[in-house]
Design a protein around this motif. Structure first.
Motif, mmCIF file in Angstrom:
data_model
loop_
_atom_site.group_PDB
_atom_site.id
_atom_site.type_symbol
_atom_site.label_atom_id
_atom_site.label_comp_id
_atom_site.label_asym_id
_atom_site.label_seq_id
_atom_site.Cartn_x
_atom_site.Cartn_y
_atom_site.Cartn_z
ATOM 1 N N ARG A 139 0.848 -1.203 0.000
ATOM 2 C CA ARG A 139 0.000 0.000 0.000
ATOM 3 C C ARG A 139 0.874 1.240 0.000
ATOM 4 N NH1 ARG A 139 -5.477 -0.877 1.028
ATOM 5 N NH2 ARG A 139 -5.902 -3.047 0.446
ATOM 6 N N ARG B 119 0.999 5.574 0.741
ATOM 7 C CA ARG B 119 0.437 6.788 1.334
ATOM 8 C C ARG B 119 1.167 7.999 0.769
ATOM 9 N NH1 ARG B 119 -0.261 5.368 7.836
ATOM 10 N NH2 ARG B 119 -1.784 3.661 7.560
ATOM 11 N N SER C 123 0.407 15.211 2.549
ATOM 12 C CA SER C 123 -0.226 16.428 2.045
ATOM 13 C C SER C 123 0.840 17.477 1.754
ATOM 14 C CB SER C 123 -1.219 16.965 3.075
ATOM 15 O OG SER C 123 -0.527 17.376 4.251
ATOM 16 N N ASP D 156 -2.235 11.260 5.803
ATOM 17 C CA ASP D 156 -3.596 10.814 6.081
ATOM 18 C C ASP D 156 -3.589 9.294 6.232
ATOM 19 O OD1 ASP D 156 -6.261 10.315 6.315
ATOM 20 O OD2 ASP D 156 -6.850 11.262 4.430
ATOM 21 N N THR E 253 -5.911 7.360 6.795
ATOM 22 C CA THR E 253 -7.120 6.699 6.280
ATOM 23 C C THR E 253 -7.110 6.574 4.764
ATOM 24 O OG1 THR E 253 -8.356 8.784 6.112
ATOM 25 C CG2 THR E 253 -8.435 7.622 8.229
ATOM 26 N N CYS E 254 -6.124 7.203 4.115
ATOM 27 C CA CYS E 254 -6.089 7.204 2.650
ATOM 28 C C CYS E 254 -4.857 6.440 2.166
ATOM 29 C CB CYS E 254 -6.068 8.635 2.114
ATOM 30 S SG CYS E 254 -6.170 8.754 0.315
ATOM 31 N N GLU E 255 -5.083 5.240 1.667
ATOM 32 C CA GLU E 255 -4.004 4.425 1.134
ATOM 33 C C GLU E 255 -4.351 3.981 -0.281
ATOM 34 O OE1 GLU E 255 -2.366 2.427 5.321
ATOM 35 O OE2 GLU E 255 -3.390 1.186 3.805
ATOM 36 N N TYR E 256 -3.352 3.825 -1.093
ATOM 37 C CA TYR E 256 -3.542 3.468 -2.497
ATOM 38 C C TYR E 256 -2.950 2.090 -2.768
ATOM 39 C CZ TYR E 256 -4.287 8.526 -3.010
ATOM 40 O OH TYR E 256 -4.744 9.818 -2.877
ATOM 41 N N TYR F 147 2.880 0.440 4.944
ATOM 42 C CA TYR F 147 2.793 1.249 3.731
ATOM 43 C C TYR F 147 4.167 1.767 3.297
ATOM 44 C CZ TYR F 147 3.216 5.116 7.054
ATOM 45 O OH TYR F 147 3.662 5.950 8.046
#
Length: 385
Positions: free
Chosen positions: A127, A129, A132, A138, A140-143, A183
């Protein structure tokens, strides 16, 4: 009366230690020494006493789910490689000195750094991250991400080890350090548009773009903070963007460290599969980043041979290895391979453009070096014992 004849000992046991020592001196390939030691106890004892060479040539690892093998550049022999089933079927996407490879056990996930010599394993996240603009992450936001190649700063299992990965995701470059289990951390700014190669050189990850510019990421602080320096290289007089190359022509670029300098190697393809190589040395005469840096072309490669591979290119001094010839460039078929095409084609990886190039055009290339191979799991890769 005839005397009973005493049973003869096996011929291998009867060789004098001096002869065994002479044989071992010519066995500079680690694999050959392993086979030597497996003959009998006497030979194994001789191999343990005789000091092995400190520097080894990489082996060409030829993946296969059924029968993986490797090619020794010392002897030209191809031998079977006994690996666990999970490793045999994995896609290889990086290597490091000491027997380490990076693999994806399920093609696009299940990443890990595995030592093929000791069996040690370091799991790697799948994953991504992205911090910003203010540097906050963040959680809670993983790709999702697909790793193409991985380059390490040192031994993957060592504390403080860093890794840079060329990825396909919301970003195309990401970083990892020992202890990050969930991540990879990407970079939001200064992302290279099209990455050609990554190398760890002089305490920083050097990232080469398709425009032949270089971005250097260096660690700072205790966390995974990365400073960056951009080198907008002065364009050589005959430079052309890849999109403007004549029909049927293509170019791929590699980074290699040699004698303390950073080299860029261009591999050019022409019609009818014609191949040509050019070598450039990074010149920082202008100092710092900006546009003061340039690539200076080298027209000779005195005393050296190159082994090219994404994230694992190496330069070697020919004087240390009898089998290498000055100006030889060993290359793999990893220039513009499309992973999505391989997956849509049943995960078949045809390699049809491997070979050896004579940069000085003074000798014949190695005949035993494979020119093509096809695997159901991965492209070939350099394995460094």
């Amino acid at each position: 009366m005839l005397r009973a004849r005493e049973p003869c000992s096996p011929w291998s046991d009867g060789l004098p230690p001096e002869l065994l020592d002479t044989i071992l001196r010519y066995l500079t390939c680690l694999a050959d020494r392993v086979y030597f030691a497996a003959v009998c106890r006497v030979w194994r004892s001789a191999a343990q006493v005789h000091k092995a060479p400190q520097c080894h040539l990489p082996l060409l690892l030829l993946p296969s789910p059924a029968a993986p093998s490797f090619l020794s550049l010392h002897s030209g022999a191809i031998r079977r490689l006994h690996l666990s089933e999970s490793v045999r079927a994995a896609r290889l996407c990086g290597s490091h000195e000491g027997g380490w490879v990076v693999l994806a056990s399920d093609q696009w996930r299940g990443y890990a750094a595995v030592n093929l010599c000791s069996g040690a394993m370091v799991p790697l996240p799948d994953r991504l991250r992205i911090p910003s603009a203010r540097g906050r992450i963040d959680t809670t936001c993983e790709y999702h991400m697909v790793i193409r190649t991985v380059t390490f700063s040192g031994t993957p299992s060592a504390e403080g080890c860093l890794a840079a990965a060329h990825v396909s995701s919301a970003s195309n470059i990401a970083f990892w350090r020992m202890g990050m289990e969930r991540y990879w951390l990407a970079r939001r700014h200064d992302v290279v548009d099209v990455i050609q190669d990554i190398i760890y050189y002089k305490e920083g990850f050097h990232v080469l773009s398709s425009t032949e510019d270089v971005v250097v990421y260096a660690p700072k602080g205790d966390l995974l903070g990365m400073s960056h320096t951009s080198y907008l290289m002065q364009k050589r007089t005959d430079y052309k963007p890849d999109r403007l190359l004549p029909k049927g022509h293509s170019v791929s670029r590699y980074l290699v460290e040699s004698r303390g300098k950073l080299l860029m190697v261009l591999r050019l393809f022409g019609p009818k599969q014609q191949r040509h190589f050019r070598i450039f040395e990074m010149n920082l005469a202008g100092g710092g980043g900006g546009s003061g840096a340039s690539w200076v072309e080298l027209h000779a490669l005195p005393g050296r041979a190159l082994l090219l591979g994404r994230g694992c290119s190496r330069a070697f001094e020919v004087s240390q290895f009898d089998t290498l010839r000055v100006g030889s460039i060993y290359y793999l078929d990893d220039a513009s391979f499309n992973l999505s095409l391989a997956w849509s084609n049943g995960s078949r990886y045809p390699s049809t453009f491997m070979g050896v190039y004579d940069f000085h055009k003074t000798h014949n290339v190695m005949r035993h070096y494979p020119r093509e191979s096809t695997s159901e799991c991965s492209l070939p890769i350099w394995f460094i014992p």
